[in-house]
Design a protein around this motif. Sequence first.
Motif, PDB file in Angstrom:
ATOM      1  N   GLY A   1     -17.092  13.163 -26.915  1.00 12.81           N
ATOM      2  CA  GLY A   1     -17.246  14.329 -27.890  1.00 12.81           C
ATOM      3  C   GLY A   1     -17.142  14.091 -29.463  1.00 12.81           C
ATOM      4  O   GLY A   1     -17.846  14.938 -29.990  1.00 12.81           O
ATOM      5  N   ASP A   2     -16.732  13.222 -30.024  1.00 10.80           N
ATOM      6  CA  ASP A   2     -16.976  12.966 -31.269  1.00 10.80           C
ATOM      7  C   ASP A   2     -18.214  12.513 -31.814  1.00 10.80           C
ATOM      8  O   ASP A   2     -18.626  13.162 -32.817  1.00 10.80           O
ATOM      9  CB  ASP A   2     -15.790  11.946 -31.829  1.00 10.80           C
ATOM     10  N   GLY A   3     -18.738  11.867 -31.009  1.00 11.70           N
ATOM     11  CA  GLY A   3     -20.098  11.403 -31.363  1.00 11.70           C
ATOM     12  C   GLY A   3     -21.112  12.764 -31.226  1.00 11.70           C
ATOM     13  O   GLY A   3     -21.927  12.944 -32.088  1.00 11.70           O
ATOM     14  N   LEU A   4     -20.975  13.345 -30.426  1.00 12.17           N
ATOM     15  CA  LEU A   4     -21.649  14.565 -30.257  1.00 12.17           C
ATOM     16  C   LEU A   4     -21.493  15.667 -31.018  1.00 12.17           C
ATOM     17  O   LEU A   4     -22.700  16.303 -31.433  1.00 12.17           O
ATOM     18  CB  LEU A   4     -21.777  15.062 -28.748  1.00 12.17           C
TER      19      LEU A   4
ATOM     20  N   PHE B   1     -23.741  18.809 -35.947  1.00  9.87           N
ATOM     21  CA  PHE B   1     -23.420  18.842 -37.290  1.00  9.87           C
ATOM     22  C   PHE B   1     -24.746  18.507 -38.021  1.00  9.87           C
ATOM     23  O   PHE B   1     -25.357  19.246 -38.833  1.00  9.87           O
ATOM     24  CB  PHE B   1     -22.483  18.225 -37.988  1.00  9.87           C
ATOM     25  N   GLY B   2     -25.246  17.301 -37.764  1.00 11.65           N
ATOM     26  CA  GLY B   2     -26.698  16.946 -38.360  1.00 11.65           C
ATOM     27  C   GLY B   2     -27.720  17.948 -37.886  1.00 11.65           C
ATOM     28  O   GLY B   2     -28.593  18.397 -38.703  1.00 11.65           O
TER      29      GLY B   2
ATOM     30  N   THR C   1     -28.498  18.242 -29.061  1.00 12.09           N
ATOM     31  CA  THR C   1     -27.237  17.738 -28.625  1.00 12.09           C
ATOM     32  C   THR C   1     -27.175  17.356 -27.096  1.00 12.09           C
ATOM     33  O   THR C   1     -26.765  16.170 -26.691  1.00 12.09           O
ATOM     34  CB  THR C   1     -26.005  18.622 -28.790  1.00 12.09           C
ATOM     35  N   ILE C   2     -27.897  18.189 -26.260  1.00 13.62           N
ATOM     36  CA  ILE C   2     -28.162  17.799 -24.759  1.00 13.62           C
ATOM     37  C   ILE C   2     -28.808  16.233 -24.731  1.00 13.62           C
ATOM     38  O   ILE C   2     -28.394  15.691 -23.883  1.00 13.62           O
ATOM     39  CB  ILE C   2     -28.621  18.991 -24.079  1.00 13.62           C
TER      40      ILE C   2
ATOM     41  N   ILE D   1     -24.494   6.487 -34.208  1.00 11.36           N
ATOM     42  CA  ILE D   1     -25.231   7.555 -34.197  1.00 11.36           C
ATOM     43  C   ILE D   1     -24.354   8.924 -34.935  1.00 11.36           C
ATOM     44  O   ILE D   1     -25.019   9.644 -35.634  1.00 11.36           O
ATOM     45  CB  ILE D   1     -25.271   8.040 -32.475  1.00 11.36           C
ATOM     46  N   SER D   2     -23.183   8.906 -34.737  1.00 11.93           N
ATOM     47  CA  SER D   2     -22.252   9.989 -35.355  1.00 11.93           C
ATOM     48  C   SER D   2     -22.300   9.959 -36.656  1.00 11.93           C
ATOM     49  O   SER D   2     -22.396  10.549 -37.481  1.00 11.93           O
ATOM     50  CB  SER D   2     -20.740  10.021 -34.924  1.00 11.93           C
ATOM     51  N   ILE D   3     -22.101   8.540 -37.406  1.00  8.54           N
ATOM     52  CA  ILE D   3     -21.975   8.375 -38.639  1.00  8.54           C
ATOM     53  C   ILE D   3     -23.280   8.795 -39.181  1.00  8.54           C
ATOM     54  O   ILE D   3     -23.508   9.219 -40.271  1.00  8.54           O
ATOM     55  CB  ILE D   3     -21.498   6.947 -38.891  1.00  8.54           C
TER      56      ILE D   3
END
Length: 277
Positions: free
Chosen positions: A44-47, A52-53, A74-75, A99-101
């Motif tokens: 959830g955090d990563g997605l 946001f990006g 996102t999907i 990926i999230s960072i």
Amino acid sequence: MINTLINYFSYSFVRYAFIVGILISLCSSLLGVTLVLKRFSFIGDGLSHVAFGAICIASVMHISNNMYLVLPVTIISAILLLRTGKNTKIQGDALVAMISIGALAIGYLLMNIFSTSSNLGGDVCTTLFGSTSILTLRKSEVWLSIILSVLVISAFIIFYNKIFDVTFDESFAQAVGTHAQIYNLIIAIIIAVIIVLAMNLVGSLLISALVIFPALSAMRVFKSFKQVTISSAIFSVTASSLGLIISILAGTPVGSTIVAVDLAGFLFFCIIGNKKR
């Protein structure tokens, strides 16, 4: 206080916020139990950071309704994380973290370089913490949120038994003929939709709380999967409604207020669970 609330509810944007907030809370709570039990909470955090990006890119491209870009991105990211997380040299949580960072950094960089907004800090704060975005929804966005929420709830009900099997014993589910990868893929897509919906409610940095707190709270008191899922849904809808009311009356940021109510509810359920035991 009641008269003040009645006065606020005469405005359409407040009614829109409550409709979307309740639907998002319900959707988040349904999959939250599965994510916690499968130890997928970090996805959830990563997605959310990927979303946001994508929002930053939509803002730079001047796309009026960013959901049309954010949702497919996102999907696709959810599917890639699920399919490649176990088959690459960069495993699991490390891949999600990378990926999230990267999405956060690139998104903020693009907004700084290309954005024409005079209030860049305010735009970023709203996206990260959902401070006002839920109160500025357009009618088209409300209808899109309703449609997506109905699809998520319907998918969960239809595939409830399979999601239950995959959640508790994926190996056994595969042994008896269940296509676990397909249902994991369905779970990943549903999670991506929930993340995109929740961006307007609590912002990208607080989405995990909306998914995890109701499930963890319900697990303090109840033990069966069905009981935890139902109580988690009730908890989530109640906490979000209360958070929205407090936010409107006190003028506090919506996302942070809802998460604070979730945290208070979790502590309350912990106390009840300890006394019950």
